[in-house]
Write an enzyme that holds these catalytic residues in place. Structure first.
Site, PDB file in Angstrom:
ATOM      1  N   GLU A  68       0.810  -1.227   0.000  1.00 51.44           N
ATOM      2  CA  GLU A  68       0.000   0.000   0.000  1.00 51.44           C
ATOM      3  C   GLU A  68       0.838   1.270   0.000  1.00 51.44           C
ATOM      4  OE1 GLU A  68      -0.635  -2.601   1.914  1.00 51.44           O
ATOM      5  OE2 GLU A  68      -2.748  -3.149   1.713  1.00 51.44           O
ATOM      6  N   LYS A 109     -17.592  -0.885   5.569  1.00 47.56           N
ATOM      7  CA  LYS A 109     -18.072  -1.848   4.581  1.00 47.56           C
ATOM      8  C   LYS A 109     -19.598  -1.810   4.438  1.00 47.56           C
ATOM      9  CE  LYS A 109     -17.034  -6.508   2.987  1.00 47.56           C
ATOM     10  NZ  LYS A 109     -16.457  -7.836   3.326  1.00 47.56           N
ATOM     11  N   PHE A 159     -11.520  -7.536  13.429  1.00 46.04           N
ATOM     12  CA  PHE A 159     -10.424  -7.964  12.575  1.00 46.04           C
ATOM     13  C   PHE A 159     -10.105  -6.863  11.551  1.00 46.04           C
ATOM     14  CE2 PHE A 159      -8.966 -10.164   8.651  1.00 46.04           C
ATOM     15  CZ  PHE A 159      -7.716 -10.516   9.135  1.00 46.04           C
ATOM     16  N   GLN A 160      -8.862  -6.538  11.423  1.00 46.95           N
ATOM     17  CA  GLN A 160      -8.369  -5.480  10.533  1.00 46.95           C
ATOM     18  C   GLN A 160      -9.038  -4.130  10.808  1.00 46.95           C
ATOM     19  OE1 GLN A 160      -8.243  -6.981   6.414  1.00 46.95           O
ATOM     20  NE2 GLN A 160      -6.172  -7.697   6.860  1.00 46.95           N
ATOM     21  N   MET A 190      24.565   8.751   2.118  1.00 48.82           N
ATOM     22  CA  MET A 190      24.457  10.006   2.853  1.00 48.82           C
ATOM     23  C   MET A 190      24.686   9.781   4.347  1.00 48.82           C
ATOM     24  SD  MET A 190      24.144  13.188   2.190  1.00 48.82           S
ATOM     25  CE  MET A 190      23.136  13.799   0.850  1.00 48.82           C
TER      26      MET A 190
END
Lengths: 187, 584
Positions: free
Chosen positions: B52, B164, B114-115, B482
């Site tokens: 993502e 949802k 969940f999630q 760097m």
């Protein structure tokens, strides 16, 4: 290339102390913010203050226009003039903020705070507490034989002064609302 | 006009109404209804990323290279938390993106489902604004508002969190023209009185400099045109921040090069010595200013910025102008022309003589090698062999990024995509994917370091799947260059964890993904190898083995002003001391 001879621990100070020409005088300002009353709007305002390291001396919030879904947040904050300007600009950037006014900078305003103070004592101390409450025009909103709850409205200074006087007389608890404020005059 | 439809359909319909042609995303449980709708239509192309974070960077690349908002779609919980780095990156660089996240159904919010994650809570400080949609009836107008907020004023990332059940439920769709725009209407016209003051200052200035930033790019191609007109007409020198490269062409005669920590000597000294600094769409970032109390001590400063909070944040502006760069420049030009196009020609000519002296230092000189590829040389050759092509460059973060900014020339805006404010390693590869999707025929090169590149290397899958011919030009020094440079300058050459061990064989890695790999280690082979990369129609990983201990110069050491630049290794001994040591 040879190693640089930098003394170990040569600096403990934040680099950002290297700030330039801005004044470092601390000022206290009352800022009133009209916001759209939607979930999370208070978190946005508070998150701005904590995330950018600004002070909140007091903060009050309540819906003021049910039809228009508007709430007013009154914030008392302390900072240098440059920080106060930044706070106002940053508040103005929040999408749910309708307008921001610095009451301290924009002329005269009225500021009021409400406090509840519980004082538990007996005998002379109890009498003295009641006498001082009368002088400050505090109201007794609860009483037992060993305690009073006083309700006091006024400027934060007045409430500070009253609380200070109550301390030796048995002050056990204080609840304060924080400042609510409006500009004086028509608009 | 209102229509009844499900929330999931509304999402797709609103995207179409907003003119969106591409969505970068990754499916999951809480966005399945939206993915179902995406499946049943052909107007919007979905690019399946492999992580993502990459979806957000790809959307940023798309947005920066087109000027249109980028769109990403992620699921709830880990999908949303993986988006956080990209959102913060877009916030710091003012990139308009709209991120849609799925959420557990409203009746399960707060139950540690969940999630489930508090996505609006987590993303509140890293978005310009975000919404949790609790009713399907409000979904479409929030979607339209999200695009409005992302693209108006100072652009930035927004997030719409959609539970949802809201996606499944049916509600009324509000089309774009009917959607309430809300009260968010930033000011675009600058104050004419202050603009007139600026014009007066332009007429009198003896040592002026334009200091331009990403705001010019964000204001659109018209703003770059106006800037070019103003620069040509006044003859004033111009420098730019990392974010603003391309607004004024690198081949332009007034161009001084980039300024700042790794900016050019002449640009930084012009900033230090100027008497009039005209900041256009830049924000006095700490990479630019160096030590604040010694920053350009003798100049009057004008600051044009659409965001009022940028004004006087770090540097006090004598002429603050809040407004959109394009609108303000138009007014500046109009007023300046009306007053007779005056500048102090004699003084400006003298100022240029001084600048020419500074240019003679040739601060980008490096020590060439017969046997090892110098990273600067690699970029010089890349520049020479791609000049004149329809070219877009993205970068990762580190030494290679600064060298790319120094050695590549940008002739147009929207051609240079880099993570400036947040400095996100892993930005460049997915950003190049987003750019290539937006410009299928163009040459898109990600100039990378091997360490940054590995952070989002899974996107090889995306590049191959969608046949995106992105060129991954990796300057491989087997170091976190760097970090290593700073450890050398600051930490007694103790190179703590700053080398890349167990690196993959990049050629085999490319082949494992079904792409082409090229390795080059001899300067004599470099041109041919680059040409081979350019001629291959498909994604390429170019493993360019470069000098391992090259340092990036010139450099303003932390805590020092512009006129204390280090030009090379010889000067760097004892360069950073005291207070500067704590700066990043």
């Amino acid at each position: 290339m040879s190693a640089l001879q930098i003394k170990k621990g040569s600096s403990k100070h934040s680099a950002y102390n290297l700030r330039p020409t801005f004044s470092d005088v601390q000022e206290t300002h009352t800022i009133t913010v009209l916001v759209e009353n939607e979930p999370g709007v208070l978190a946005r305002v508070i998150g701005l203050f904590s995330g950018r390291g600004y002070n909140i001396d007091s903060l009050t919030v309540a819906e003021v226009d049910h039809e228009g879904h508007l709430s007013r947040i009154t914030i008392v904050t302390t900072g240098t003039p440059q920080v106060i300007e930044q706070i106002k600009a940053q508040l103005g950037r929040i999408v749910s903020v309708r307008d921001v006014h610095d009451l301290t900078a924009e002329g005269s305003s009225v500021e009021r705070e409400l406090a509840l103070l519980k004082v538990a004592s007996t005998g002379d101390k109890r009498v003295e507490a009641l006498r001082l409450a009368d002088i400050f025009r505090a109201q007794v909103v609860d009483s037992t034989l060993e305690s009073f709850v006083f309700q006091l409205t006024g400027t934060p200074d007045k409430i500070d002064a009253f609380a200070e006087l109550m301390r030796p007389l048995g002050l056990v608890q204080v609840a304060r609302t924080g400042v609510a404020a409006l500009a004086r005059g028509k608009v | 006009m209102t229509r009844q439809m499900t929330g999931a359909k509304m999402v797709v319909q609103a995207l179409k109404d907003q003119g969106v042609d591409t969505v970068f995303g990754y499916p999951g449980g809480a966005v399945l209804p939206i993915y179902d709708e995406i499946f049943q239509q052909n107007d919007i192309r979905h690019i399946l990323v492999r992580h993502e974070q990459a979806a957000i960077h790809a959307a940023e690349g798309y947005a920066r290279s087109t000027g249109k908002p980028g769109v990403a779609l992620v699921t709830s919980g880990p999908g949303a938390t993986n988006a956080v780095t990209g959102l913060t990156d877009a916030l710091l660089d003012s990139i308009p993106i709209v991120v849609l996240s799925g959420q557990v159904p409203t009746f399960m919010i707060g139950s540690d489902a969940f999630q489930e994650a508090d996505t609006v809570g987590i993303t509140r400080p890293c978005t310009k604004h975000n919404w949790l949609v609790k009713e399907t009836d409000k979904l479409s107008s929030i979607m339209h508002q999200a695009f409005h907020v992302a693209t108006s004023g100072r652009p930035g990332p927004v997030l719409v969190d959609i539970p949802k059940d809201v996606q499944f439920a049916t509600g009324e769709y509000t089309a774009k023209p009917q959607a309430p725009v809300g009260h968010y209407q930033p000011q675009v016209k600058g104050d004419l009185e202050t603009i007139t003051q600026l014009v007066e200052a332009i007429e009198k200035a003896e040592k002026p400099v334009f200091y331009t930033g990403g705001g010019v790019i964000n204001s659109g191609p018209g703003a770059s045109q106006l800037l070019r007109e103003l620069v040509e007409a006044t003859g004033f020198p111009i420098t730019s921040t990392l974010m603003g490269l391309g607004a004024y062409p690198a081949s332009g005669k007034a161009w001084l090069g980039m300024l700042g920590m790794h900016g050019l000597y002449e640009a930084n000294l012009a900033m230090h010595g100027c008497d009039l600094m005209i900041n256009i769409g830049a924000r006095f970032d700490d990479r630019i200013t160096g030590r604040l109390d010694a920053f350009s001590p003798r100049s009057k400063k004008a600051h044009i910025d659409i965001d009022p909070s940028s004004i006087n944040k770090v540097i006090k502006a004598d002429m603050p102008i809040v407004g959109d760069v394009g609108h303000v420049l138009e007014d500046v030009l109009k007023i300046w022309k009306a007053r007779g196009r005056k500048v102090n020609r004699e003084a400006i000519a003298k100022w240029w003589q001084q600048i020419e002296e500074w240019k003679k230092v040739k601060c980008l000189t490096y020590k060439q090698s017969e046997t090892v590829i110098k990273p600067q040389y690699a970029l010089e050759r890349l520049e020479a062999l791609t000049k004149g092509r329809d070219r877009y460059i993205t970068t990762e973060v580190g030494q290679h990024q600064m060298w790319a900014a120094q050695y590549l020339g940008f002739e147009d805006p929207n051609r240079w995509m880099t993570s400036g404010g947040l400095g996100t390693m892993g930005y460049g590869f997915p950003a190049s994917v987003g750019v290539q999707v937006a410009h299928p025929e163009a040459l898109v090169i990600n100039v990378a370091g091997e360490a940054s590149w590995l952070m989002n290397m899974q996107e090889m899958g995306t590049a191959v799947q969608f046949n995106l011919p992105v060129k991954q030009f990796i300057l491989n020094n087997e170091r976190l260059g760097m970090v290593r440079q700073w450890q050398q300058l600051l930490h007694g050459e103790r190179y703590s964890q700053s080398w890349s061990e167990a690196l993959p064989d990049f050629v085999k890695l490319a082949e494992a993904f079904g792409a082409k790999g090229i390795i080059c280690k001899d300067p004599k082979d470099l041109d041919d190898a680059i040409m081979e990369m350019l001629e291959h129609d498909g994604p390429v990983i170019f493993d360019c083995l470069v000098e391992k201990h090259e340092n990036c110069f010139p450099m303003i050491p932390s805590g020092e002003p512009h006129n204390k630049m280090l030009l090379g290794d010889a000067q760097a001994t004892n360069a950073i001391a005291g207070k500067g040591a704590v700066l990043v």
